[in-house]
Scaffold this active site. Structure first.
Site, PDB file in Angstrom:
ATOM      1  N   ASP A 219      31.573  41.581  41.899  1.00  0.00           N
ATOM      2  CA  ASP A 219      30.678  41.921  42.992  1.00  0.00           C
ATOM      3  C   ASP A 219      30.061  43.298  42.762  1.00  0.00           C
ATOM      4  O   ASP A 219      30.730  44.236  42.327  1.00  0.00           O
ATOM      5  CB  ASP A 219      31.484  41.920  44.295  1.00  0.00           C
ATOM      6  CG  ASP A 219      30.624  42.151  45.515  1.00  0.00           C
ATOM      7  OD1 ASP A 219      29.720  41.332  45.748  1.00  0.00           O
ATOM      8  OD2 ASP A 219      30.848  43.144  46.226  1.00  0.00           O
ATOM      9  N   GLU A 268      42.588  39.650  25.383  1.00  0.00           N
ATOM     10  CA  GLU A 268      43.999  39.513  25.033  1.00  0.00           C
ATOM     11  C   GLU A 268      44.561  38.162  25.478  1.00  0.00           C
ATOM     12  O   GLU A 268      45.595  37.717  24.977  1.00  0.00           O
ATOM     13  CB  GLU A 268      44.820  40.616  25.714  1.00  0.00           C
ATOM     14  CG  GLU A 268      44.513  42.018  25.246  1.00  0.00           C
ATOM     15  CD  GLU A 268      45.287  43.041  26.059  1.00  0.00           C
ATOM     16  OE1 GLU A 268      46.231  42.637  26.783  1.00  0.00           O
ATOM     17  OE2 GLU A 268      44.954  44.241  25.988  1.00  0.00           O
TER      18      GLU A 268
END
Length: 554
Positions: A219, A268
């Site tokens: 956002d 990751e």
């Protein structure tokens, strides 16, 4: 309000969504949780309600579900004022409900994207409450933008910035200092120059990634970094400049280092997790900066959403978008509606040039016809597409909500945005009958209009030509046709005035945005059309405001 931060084993990745770089052509469905489905009859949608309707979304044919905020929040701005980023608000359920939703979605082959609100917190966030409690000089105040005021006694705001919701972007506290809030006063902006803020959000990312979410919609992704010194803007009606001009509090280059750090964390994790930016920028070229290879994966295309139903204007924004995204290797995205704008079935029912917040119903029949045609055009373009809940039912905006039921904070600020976003947030209808047309057993938090049931899922399922069946068919064809989905170009074809026609391999899309029928070549076998089309002698008669899909395959 807050929930215990229970440690939960991560949900597995989707069992059916195995294709590589799925996000390059994904159709992502936005769920506004409070308006989607209510499981406990309190009139407010919740996570268990969403979970119960996941099979519907699978059958609709979407790839992923984006959930608007469900975090612990006082709900000053419908959850975009977060008090605790690691907790589920009690009105929506708890962390176990979130875990069950993620797991069920993955079992159905759906991915889950959650909203992240890093520009600001709630004024009930523990950091901000401590900052107020401890007073001037508190280290917690450095995590926000606290400043002394101007004027003889500090009675004037520190600068001339205006809130997006209207009024000044500063509020004075009892001890005389002011704090910055680009939105409501209940939403103080974080100071991203402070290392604790970055540390906290990297931890929040890991929390939800460990829960198994497949990505984040960021956002106000363009707002985290403010210009050094917080300089005056020097103009009034600043909200009119949003997305059109350079602003000292939006689209500052410093945001990109934040997203490079975030990308390292995301990479990751297995399962091709993604970031999606809500970034209002002056140009689509500036938007492309957010989706460079080491930053975010997608960015909303607000230039496309804001374009009128006009062939020339649409072609220009399509070309600019594809050209801007091609150098950075990012997919283009296409969207027609969301929780912040008037539904496109109502926007297209009105004359052009009225903007994206409209309080006029317009010509309902015209709006629906154009909305259906616009959807087929959008789904034919290269890249990823977003669908806002209820648009597959052809829902219009509810433009006649009584003022006393409105909850959009911008409405009560008296300036800034028009504040009529509640009209696109009315709970959607699932059944023909019932106190809330199948939304839940106890009414709905915003009143639904009479006749809502005739637009419901029940009323449209299995009905040839219904908008719901058009969406189901379009998403099925999109999956089946090898030339649809991912890509970075279209081949424009000669077409009459007011008509867009393009080829993608053996697929052809023709959209008539004009008010009269036109005759075009029959480019092949008709796959799908938004309205009635006729073919004869190698030609196709295309009615006004209609889109048709062809394949040149036998």
């Amino acid at each position: 309000m807050s929930q215990q931060h229970t440690a939960i084993a991560p949900a597995q990745t989707p069992t059916k969504a195995k294709r590589s770089a799925w996000w390059r052509d994904a159709v992502i469905y936005q769920v506004y949780p409070r308006s989607f489905a209510d499981s406990n009859g309190d009139g407010m949608g919740d996570l268990e309600g969403v979970r119960s309707r996941l099979p519907y979304l699978r059958d609709l044919g979407v790839d992923a579900v984006w959930l608007s905020p469900f975090y612990a929040s006082p709900q000053a701005d419908a959850g975009y004022d977060v008090a605790d980023y690691r907790a589920v608000d009690a009105m929506f359920g708890n962390l176990l409900d979130a875990d069950a939703l993620i797991r069920d979605a993955h079992e159905l082959g759906l991915r889950i994207i959650v909203d992240l609100v890093p520009n600001h917190s709630s004024d009930q966030h523990e950091w901000f409450k401590r900052a107020l409690r401890e007073g001037p000089g508190s280290p917690l105040r450095d995590r926000y933008h606290f400043r002394p005021g101007k004027g003889e006694n500090g009675e004037l705001p520190p600068n001339d910035w205006e809130s997006i919701f209207g009024g000044p972007a500063w509020t004075r506290v009892d001890d005389g200092e002011w704090y910055l809030h680009l939105f409501a006063p209940e939403q103080p902006d974080f100071n991203w120059e402070h290392p604790a803020v970055g540390d906290e959000f990297r931890s929040i990312l890991r929390f939800w990634l460990d829960m198994g979410v497949d990505g984040f919609r960021i956002d106000v992704a363009h707002g985290l970094v403010k210009a050094a010194g917080l300089p005056d803007l020097g103009s009034h009606d600043q909200v009119k400049l949003l997305g059109n001009d350079v602003m000292p509090f939006f689209d500052q280059d410093g945001v990109h280092e934040i997203y490079r750090q975030w990308r390292l964390i995301l990479d990751e994790y297995s399962g091709e997790r993604i970031f999606v930016a809500e970034a209002w920028t002056p140009t689509v070229e500036r938007t492309a900066n957010y989706v460079r290879p080491d930053e975010l994966h997608q960015a909303f295309n607000f230039q496309y959403l804001s374009t009128d139903w006009d062939a020339d204007e649409l072609r220009q924004v399509v070309d600019r978008t594809l050209e801007a995204m091609r150098p950075v290797g990012a997919p283009s995205t296409w969207v027609l509606s969301n929780h912040d704008v008037t539904r496109h079935a109502t926007r297209f029912a009105n004359p052009p040039g009225l903007g994206t917040q409209i309080r006029l119903a317009g010509d309902r029949e015209l709006g629906l016809r154009r909305a259906r045609a616009a959807t087929l055009l959008m789904l034919a373009l290269p890249g990823s597409a977003y669908v806002y809940q209820g648009e597959e039912l052809g829902l219009p905006d509810v433009v006649d909500l009584p003022d006393e039921v409105r909850q959009d904070p911008a409405y009560f600020r008296g300036a800034g945005q028009d504040g009529f976003r509640d009209g696109c947030r009315v709970p959607i209808p699932w059944t023909r009958e019932g106190s809330s047309y199948g939304f839940g057993g106890g009414g709905s938090w915003l009143p639904q209009p009479d006749g809502w049931g005739e637009l419901s899922v029940e009323a449209q399922t299995g009905v040839p030509g219904s908008t719901l069946e058009l969406y189901r068919a379009a998403l099925a064809v999109r999956r089946e046709q090898p030339d649809l989905g991912a890509g970075d170009s279209v081949e424009w074809l000669r077409a009459p005035e007011g008509v867009l026609a393009f080829r993608r391999g053996e697929f052809v899309c023709v959209a008539n945005t004009g008010g009269e029928s036109v005759t075009t070549p029959a480019y092949g076998r008709v796959l799908l059309a938004s309205g009635e089309v006729t073919e004869a002698d190698g030609e196709t008669k295309l009615p006004a405001d209609t889109t048709v899909w062809f394949t040149t395959r036998p």
